[in-house]
Design a protein around this motif. Structure first.
Motif, short mmCIF file in Angstrom:
data_model
loop_
_atom_site.label_atom_id
_atom_site.label_comp_id
_atom_site.label_asym_id
_atom_site.label_seq_id
_atom_site.Cartn_x
_atom_site.Cartn_y
_atom_site.Cartn_z
N ASP A 5 -2.15 1.79 -6.63
CA ASP A 5 -3.06 0.81 -7.20
C ASP A 5 -4.40 1.43 -7.59
N ALA A 6 -5.07 0.78 -8.50
CA ALA A 6 -6.42 1.16 -8.92
C ALA A 6 -7.20 -0.12 -9.17
N THR A 7 -8.52 -0.02 -9.09
CA THR A 7 -9.35 -1.21 -9.25
C THR A 7 -10.48 -0.95 -10.25
N CYS A 8 -10.71 -1.92 -11.14
CA CYS A 8 -11.87 -1.89 -12.02
C CYS A 8 -12.60 -3.21 -11.88
N TRP A 9 -13.89 -3.22 -12.17
CA TRP A 9 -14.66 -4.45 -11.98
C TRP A 9 -15.79 -4.53 -12.99
N THR A 37 -11.77 -4.98 -2.98
CA THR A 37 -10.66 -4.25 -3.60
C THR A 37 -9.37 -4.71 -2.90
N ARG A 66 0.82 -1.20 0.00
CA ARG A 66 0.00 0.00 0.00
C ARG A 66 0.86 1.26 0.00
N ILE A 121 -2.57 -5.51 -3.64
CA ILE A 121 -1.70 -6.28 -4.52
C ILE A 121 -0.61 -6.97 -3.70
N THR A 148 -7.35 -5.39 -9.50
CA THR A 148 -6.55 -4.34 -8.88
C THR A 148 -5.18 -4.36 -9.52
N SER A 157 -13.08 -8.47 -10.36
CA SER A 157 -12.40 -7.20 -10.10
C SER A 157 -10.90 -7.37 -10.35
N ALA A 177 -0.51 -6.93 -10.28
CA ALA A 177 -1.97 -7.01 -10.38
C ALA A 177 -2.51 -8.22 -9.64
#
Length: 330
Positions: A128-132, A260, A123, A263, A298, A296, A269
C-alpha cells in the motif's frame, strides 16, 4: 565502487531480482560470512530491513535465496509465515529475584480477533501507499446547508462525500478492483459496494452500502443511518459486513486531521476524511478563514500507479472545494 544502502562502499556488482545492487568480488567473502555476529548482514534493501524489524525476524539467522546469499523480501515473508522471529532464538531470560508479572491479558477473539486477522493479512499481502491533500470544504458545507434548508429528508455530510467518492471511482475504475493472486489478474468491478468504518462498543466494523453508485444523497443518508444503528445494536448480518469494493473512513469524527489507514482486504483502496476545521487559507488571492479538511487515499500499488491515485484524490478535492464540479458527472 558503489555505495550500499547501509553506507558501506563496495566493488562493482550485479543487480538482483528486486532491482538492488548485490555483492560480488570482494564483497562475496563478507556476504558468505553472514552467520558471524560481527559481520555484515547480507541485506541491501531498506524495505527488507524494515519488514524484518517490524515482524521480529533476526536477519543474521536467515538464509538468503538471492545471488550470493542476498536476503530478499520473499525470504523475510517466508520467515514471518513460519513464525521465525527473534523469540525463536532469543537467550533465556536472566533469573531475577523480583516476581514477573504479565499485566492484563485481553483475549484476541470475537470482533477484535476478526479485525486483527484481516488487518494483518492486508498489511502482509498488499503493497500500500498513501497520498493526501488539504481541501477547502467551505462551499461543500454551504451546499449541504442549502439542501437541508429546502425541506425534505436531511442529507448527511458523509452521504455527500460518498456521492463524490462514487463519481471519482467512475472516472478512475482501477481503484474499484481487487487482485486475484492465483490468476495474477486485476479484477475491475462493475458495481460500487461502499464500506464505511463504524466504531462500536464491540470494536471496529465496516458495514457495506450496496450499489452505492446508483444511490442519490438522500438514499445514501438513509442507508448510512440504518447500517450505523444496526452496527451499534450488534444486529448487522454477514451480508451487510462483506462484499465491499471500496471503503470510506471518516476518522474526523475522532477529532483528528489525518491518518494512513490499512486497506480493507481484499479491496484496493480507502479514502480517509479528517475533521473539518476553520483554518487560515488563501481564497481568491486573499487570506481568509475557511473550513479545511485533509483527504487521504491509501491504495494498492499493484492496481495503479501514483498518477491514477493522485488523479482520483484531486477530483475528490475539486468536488469538495467546488461542488458544482460534481454536476458534470450526474
Amino acid at each position: 565502487g558503489t555505495a550500499r544502502a547501509d553506507g558501506v562502499r563496495a566493488g562493482g556488482g550485479t543487480r538482483g531480482a528486486d532491482g538492488v545492487a548485490v555483492a560480488s568480488g570482494a564483497r562475496a567473502t563478507a556476504v558468505a560470512g553472514r552467520a558471524s555476529e560481527e559481520g555484515p548482514v547480507p541485506v541491501i534493501s531498506p524495505l527488507v530491513r524494515r519488514l524484518a524489524r517490524d515482524n521480529g525476524v533476526d536477519l543474521r539467522r536467515l538464509p538468503g535465496s538471492g545471488p550470493e546469499g542476498l536476503i530478499l523480501r520473499a525470504d523475510v515473508e517466508n520467515a514471518i509465515e513460519r513464525g521465525a522471529t527473534r523469540t525463536d532464538t532469543a537467550p533465556a531470560p536472566v533469573p531475577s529475584s523480583a516476581p514477573v508479572t504479565d499485566g492484563t491479558r485481553v483475549p484476541l477473539k470475537g470482533v477484535r480477533g476478526a479485525v486483527a486477522d484481516k488487518l494483518s493479512r492486508s498489511r502482509r499481502e498488499i503493497p500500500d501507499a498513501t497520498c493526501w491533500v488539504d481541501a477547502d470544504a467551505t462551499e461543500l458545507m454551504r451546499a449541504r446547508a442549502a439542501m437541508n434548508a429546502a425541506g425534505g429528508p436531511k442529507v448527511s455530510l458523509l452521504a455527500l462525500l460518498a456521492r463524490i467518492c462514487t463519481a471519482a471511482l467512475a472516472r478512475h475504475p482501477e481503484l474499484n478492483s481487487r487482485v486475484d493472486l492465483e490468476a495474477r489478474e486485476i479484477v475491475r468491478l462493475d458495481h460500487v459496494h461502499l464500506g464505511f468504518a463504524a466504531q462500536t462498543e464491540r470494536g471496529l466494523v465496516v458495514p457495506v452500502v450496496r450499489d452505492a453508485h446508483a444511490r442519490d444523497a438522500e438514499s445514501l443518508t438513509a442507508e448510512f443511518a440504518r447500517l450505523t444503528d444496526a452496527a451499534r445494536a450488534g444486529t448487522l448480518t454477514p451480508g451487510e459486513l462483506t462484499g465491499g469494493t471500496f471503503t470510506l473512513n471518516n476518522y474526523g469524527v475522532f477529532g483528528v486531521d489525518g491518518s494512513t489507514p490499512i486497506i480493507n482486504h481484499p479491496e484496493a483502496a480507502m479514502l480517509g476524511i479528517g475533521r473539518i476545521v476553520p483554518k487560515p487559507w488563501v481564497h481568491e488571492g486573499e487570506l481568509a478563514v475557511r473550513q479545511v479538511v485533509q483527504l487521504s487515499l491509501t491504495f494498492d500499488h499493484r492496481v495503479c500507479d501514483g498518477g491514477t491515485a493522485g488523479g482520483f484524490l484531486r477530483y475528490v478535492a475539486d468536488c469538495v472545494e467546488q461542488p458544482a464540479v460534481l454536476l458534470r458527472t450526474l
